[in-house]
Write a protein that holds these residues in place. Structure first.
Motif, mmCIF file in Angstrom:
data_model
loop_
_atom_site.group_PDB
_atom_site.id
_atom_site.type_symbol
_atom_site.label_atom_id
_atom_site.label_comp_id
_atom_site.label_asym_id
_atom_site.label_seq_id
_atom_site.Cartn_x
_atom_site.Cartn_y
_atom_site.Cartn_z
ATOM 1 N N GLY A 1 47.359 28.577 42.810
ATOM 2 C CA GLY A 1 46.548 29.603 42.629
ATOM 3 C C GLY A 1 45.181 29.110 42.344
ATOM 4 N N GLY A 2 44.059 29.938 42.558
ATOM 5 C CA GLY A 2 42.600 29.310 42.544
ATOM 6 C C GLY A 2 42.340 28.386 43.636
ATOM 7 N N CYS A 3 42.907 28.306 44.683
ATOM 8 C CA CYS A 3 42.219 27.476 45.809
ATOM 9 C C CYS A 3 41.283 27.847 46.732
ATOM 10 C CB CYS A 3 43.530 26.858 46.373
ATOM 11 S SG CYS A 3 44.382 27.714 47.364
ATOM 12 N N GLY A 4 41.279 29.181 46.566
ATOM 13 C CA GLY A 4 40.306 30.137 47.642
ATOM 14 C C GLY A 4 40.791 30.721 48.522
ATOM 15 N N LYS A 5 42.281 31.053 48.407
ATOM 16 C CA LYS A 5 42.813 32.005 49.383
ATOM 17 C C LYS A 5 42.199 33.352 49.573
ATOM 18 C CE LYS A 5 46.854 32.024 47.384
ATOM 19 N NZ LYS A 5 46.612 30.678 46.482
ATOM 20 N N THR A 6 42.052 33.956 48.599
ATOM 21 C CA THR A 6 41.409 35.363 48.583
ATOM 22 C C THR A 6 40.024 35.309 48.956
ATOM 23 O OG1 THR A 6 42.856 36.224 46.879
ATOM 24 C CG2 THR A 6 41.058 37.294 47.320
ATOM 25 N N THR A 7 39.015 34.376 48.420
ATOM 26 C CA THR A 7 37.738 33.925 48.844
ATOM 27 C C THR A 7 37.635 33.935 50.289
ATOM 28 O OG1 THR A 7 37.257 33.305 46.418
ATOM 29 C CG2 THR A 7 35.608 32.763 48.276
ATOM 30 N N THR A 8 38.729 33.170 50.725
ATOM 31 C CA THR A 8 38.464 32.858 52.418
ATOM 32 C C THR A 8 39.157 33.870 52.965
ATOM 33 O OG1 THR A 8 38.931 30.451 51.954
ATOM 34 C CG2 THR A 8 39.678 31.386 54.158
ATOM 35 N N ILE B 1 34.132 24.335 53.105
ATOM 36 C CA ILE B 1 33.269 25.334 52.308
ATOM 37 C C ILE B 1 32.949 24.801 51.140
ATOM 38 C CG2 ILE B 1 33.787 27.577 51.142
ATOM 39 C CD1 ILE B 1 34.124 28.010 54.315
ATOM 40 N N HIS B 2 31.898 24.777 50.637
ATOM 41 C CA HIS B 2 31.163 24.150 49.681
ATOM 42 C C HIS B 2 31.072 25.136 48.257
ATOM 43 C CE1 HIS B 2 29.140 21.992 52.768
ATOM 44 N NE2 HIS B 2 28.783 21.126 52.231
ATOM 45 N N VAL B 3 31.077 24.395 47.315
ATOM 46 C CA VAL B 3 31.197 25.390 45.895
ATOM 47 C C VAL B 3 29.838 26.142 46.020
ATOM 48 C CG1 VAL B 3 30.313 25.434 43.597
ATOM 49 C CG2 VAL B 3 32.361 23.673 44.459
ATOM 50 N N ASN B 4 29.791 27.358 45.850
ATOM 51 C CA ASN B 4 28.596 28.078 45.944
ATOM 52 C C ASN B 4 28.997 29.421 44.845
ATOM 53 O OD1 ASN B 4 27.219 30.615 48.135
ATOM 54 N ND2 ASN B 4 26.199 29.131 46.798
ATOM 55 N N VAL B 5 28.115 29.455 43.884
ATOM 56 C CA VAL B 5 28.223 30.431 42.651
ATOM 57 C C VAL B 5 28.261 31.806 43.406
ATOM 58 C CG1 VAL B 5 25.927 30.623 42.058
ATOM 59 C CG2 VAL B 5 27.812 31.108 40.111
ATOM 60 N N ALA C 1 29.737 37.558 44.397
ATOM 61 C CA ALA C 1 30.016 38.497 45.343
ATOM 62 C C ALA C 1 31.433 39.191 44.960
ATOM 63 C CB ALA C 1 29.939 38.040 46.691
ATOM 64 N N GLN C 2 32.327 38.345 44.625
ATOM 65 C CA GLN C 2 33.695 38.880 44.304
ATOM 66 C C GLN C 2 33.736 39.565 42.981
ATOM 67 O OE1 GLN C 2 36.694 35.937 42.972
ATOM 68 N NE2 GLN C 2 38.065 36.896 44.274
ATOM 69 N N ASN C 3 32.792 39.314 42.087
ATOM 70 C CA ASN C 3 32.632 40.192 41.014
ATOM 71 C C ASN C 3 31.829 41.443 41.227
ATOM 72 O OD1 ASN C 3 34.047 38.240 39.399
ATOM 73 N ND2 ASN C 3 32.160 37.092 38.765
HETATM 74 N N1 LIG Z 1 33.542 27.918 47.440
HETATM 75 C C1 LIG Z 1 33.550 28.617 46.218
HETATM 76 N N2 LIG Z 1 32.531 28.395 45.504
HETATM 77 C C2 LIG Z 1 32.630 28.882 44.080
HETATM 78 N N3 LIG Z 1 33.597 29.643 43.419
HETATM 79 C C3 LIG Z 1 34.594 29.673 44.280
HETATM 80 C C4 LIG Z 1 34.759 29.410 45.722
HETATM 81 N N4 LIG Z 1 35.889 29.765 46.370
HETATM 82 C C5 LIG Z 1 36.613 30.450 45.433
HETATM 83 N N5 LIG Z 1 35.845 30.564 44.185
HETATM 84 C C6 LIG Z 1 36.018 31.182 42.867
HETATM 85 O O1 LIG Z 1 37.209 30.581 42.465
HETATM 86 C C7 LIG Z 1 38.253 31.607 41.962
HETATM 87 C C8 LIG Z 1 39.626 31.190 42.614
HETATM 88 O O2 LIG Z 1 39.408 31.682 44.056
HETATM 89 P P1 LIG Z 1 40.325 32.651 44.919
HETATM 90 O O3 LIG Z 1 39.844 32.901 45.973
HETATM 91 O O4 LIG Z 1 40.564 33.853 44.034
HETATM 92 O O5 LIG Z 1 41.651 31.832 44.790
HETATM 93 P P2 LIG Z 1 43.417 32.097 45.440
HETATM 94 O O6 LIG Z 1 43.198 33.145 45.987
HETATM 95 O O7 LIG Z 1 43.820 30.840 45.968
HETATM 96 O O8 LIG Z 1 43.914 32.137 43.772
HETATM 97 C C9 LIG Z 1 37.584 32.734 41.872
HETATM 98 O O9 LIG Z 1 36.831 33.113 40.827
HETATM 99 C C10 LIG Z 1 36.524 32.606 43.194
HETATM 100 O O10 LIG Z 1 35.636 33.520 43.169
#
Ligand SMILES: Nc1ncnc2c1ncn2[C@@H]1O[C@H](COP(=O)(O)OP(=O)(O)O)[C@@H](O)[C@H]1O
Ligand SMILES: [Mg+2]
Length: 370
Positions: free
Chosen positions: A11-18, A213-217, A222-224
């Motif tokens: 969890g939390g590796c960026g699947k949904t964000t990607t 993909i870099h860390v970017n707040v 955007a997700q929030n």
């Molecule tokens: N490149 C990024 N920079 C900053 N925050 C990120 C980045 N990618 C994901 N996040 C944040 O990290 C958290 C987990 O990401 P998420 O995409 O939901 O992971 P997963 O779907 O793998 O569980 C979320 O709060 C998301 O907004």
């Protein structure tokens, strides 16, 4: 129609964000995109403000009273961008399917019979954070998998298990899929990220996407705000990163559609490797080597923490003993920073630095400008 699963049991590796932002960036590039949310937690559905009485469960479940067809539950969320929503009820599907034959192929069969299949260029599937039946269905339905790995928390073991499943599906179900690792949340302020990137490169070689993909707040914001990054802030680093990633996929998609030969493919692979090397070189060049030091002859543990490392005490902020002094070399991009030392749990400012400023906790932070 190219079907790509975004999977990693972590969890939390960026699947949904990607999933959300890559889909948005592909759509922005004129490609017709369908994003299927296959996670019962429905983060992509919520993150795109999709509201629906029906979701993918109603399509896949053998016993639901509210049976639906895929084409009837698709929701449009922007130009070229459609979503198949999820919902918590999807978590019961695994149980329901336990006695069904070809339960691993439920999604693949659905997509094979999808009347609008020809309309879409890309179908992205956002997977749940486990290797259960839903993820297996996603892999079985896809021709490619993107495995997001968080640069700072990369673990080879986890990915090894995912790849074993891919191999198993290949053998048992006679279905072959390619996988590509996508480096996410890369923080160029942390030297640790570079060490990890090297490690990921060593393990996966050309199976890494050339763009990272870099860390970017802004991505989190955007997700929030329940939207994607191109809507929220299209000039942000996050938007740029996902845009470049979309271009990389489109180039590959169009090359393979044009029947690119093996030689061209090999050339491209070596170009991608070069690109990654160049990227690492550029990131390094932007950094300045700073040596922090403090005298603490009797201390057992000393850390240097600041806004450059999120004030975290860990291996990357632990200082090394050098006789009576403690030192730490960090590579930092130009900028202004606040920092303090933590000497055996006592937070102190840098006694050799007169530049200080008050912090909200009633103490002072040392200031550094590079
Ligand atoms: N490149 C990024 N920079 C900053 N925050 C990120 C980045 N990618 C994901 N996040 C944040 O990290 C958290 C987990 O990401 P998420 O995409 O939901 O992971 P997963 O779907 O793998 O569980 C979320 O709060 C998301 O907004
Ligand atoms: Mg998710």
């Amino acid at each position: 129609m190219r079907i790509i699963a975004i999977a990693n049991q972590k969890g939390g590796c960026g699947k949904t964000t990607t999933s959300v932002n890559l889909a948005a960036a592909l759509a922005f590039n004129g490609k017709k995109v369908l994003l299927i949310d296959l996670d019962p937690q429905a983060h992509a559905t919520i993150g795109l403000a999709v509201d629906s009485d029906f979701n993918i469960y109603n399509v896949l479940s053998p016993i639901t009273q509210k049976k639906a067809k895929l084409e009837n539950i698709v929701k449009n969320v922007g130009k070229n961008f459609d979503v198949v929503p999820s919902g918590i009820v999807l978590s019961t599907l695994e149980q329901e399917l336990s006695d069904e034959i070809s339960r691993e192929s439920r999604l693949a069969d659905t997509l094979a019979n999808f009347v609008n299949a020809r309309y879409y260029d890309f179908v992205l599937i956002d997977c749940p954070p486990n290797l259960g039946l839903l993820t297996i269905n996603a892999i079985r339905a896809s021709s490619e998998i993107i495995i997001p790995v968080e640069a700072s928390r990369f673990s080879i073991d986890g990915i090894g298990r995912l790849i074993e499943i891919v191999e198993l599906i290949k053998d048992r179900l006679n279905h072959s899929v390619n996988y590509q690792v996508l480096v996410t949340m890369f923080d160029s302020r942390l030297k640790h990220s570079f060490t990890m990137l090297e490690k990921i490169k060593k393990n996966f070689g050309d199976k890494i996407m050339a763009n990272i993909i870099h860390v970017n707040v802004k991505l989190k914001e955007a997700q929030n705000a329940a939207t994607h990054i191109l809507n929220y802030d299209k000039y942000s680093r996050g938007a740029k990163d996902y845009f470049s990633l979309a271009r990389e996929l489109i180039t590959r998609f169009e090359a393979s559609a044009a029947g690119e030969n093996a030689l061209d493919a090999a050339l491209k692979e070596s170009r991608i490797k070069k690109e990654i090397k160049e990227l690492v070189r550029q990131e390094y060049a932007r950094l300045n080597e700073i040596i922090f030091s403090i005298s603490a002859p009797h201390a057992k543990n000393v850390y240097v923490v600041g806004d450059f490392n999120d004030w975290k005490q860990d291996d990357s902020s632990r200082m090394q003993r050098d006789n009576d002094a403690w030192t730490k070399k960090l590579a930092l991009p130009s900028g202004k920073y606040r920092y303090r030392f933590v000497v055996d749990d006592n937070w102190v400012e840098d006694p050799n630095n007169l530049q200080k400023t008050a912090n909200p906790f009633g103490g002072q932070d040392s200031l550094l400008e590079i």
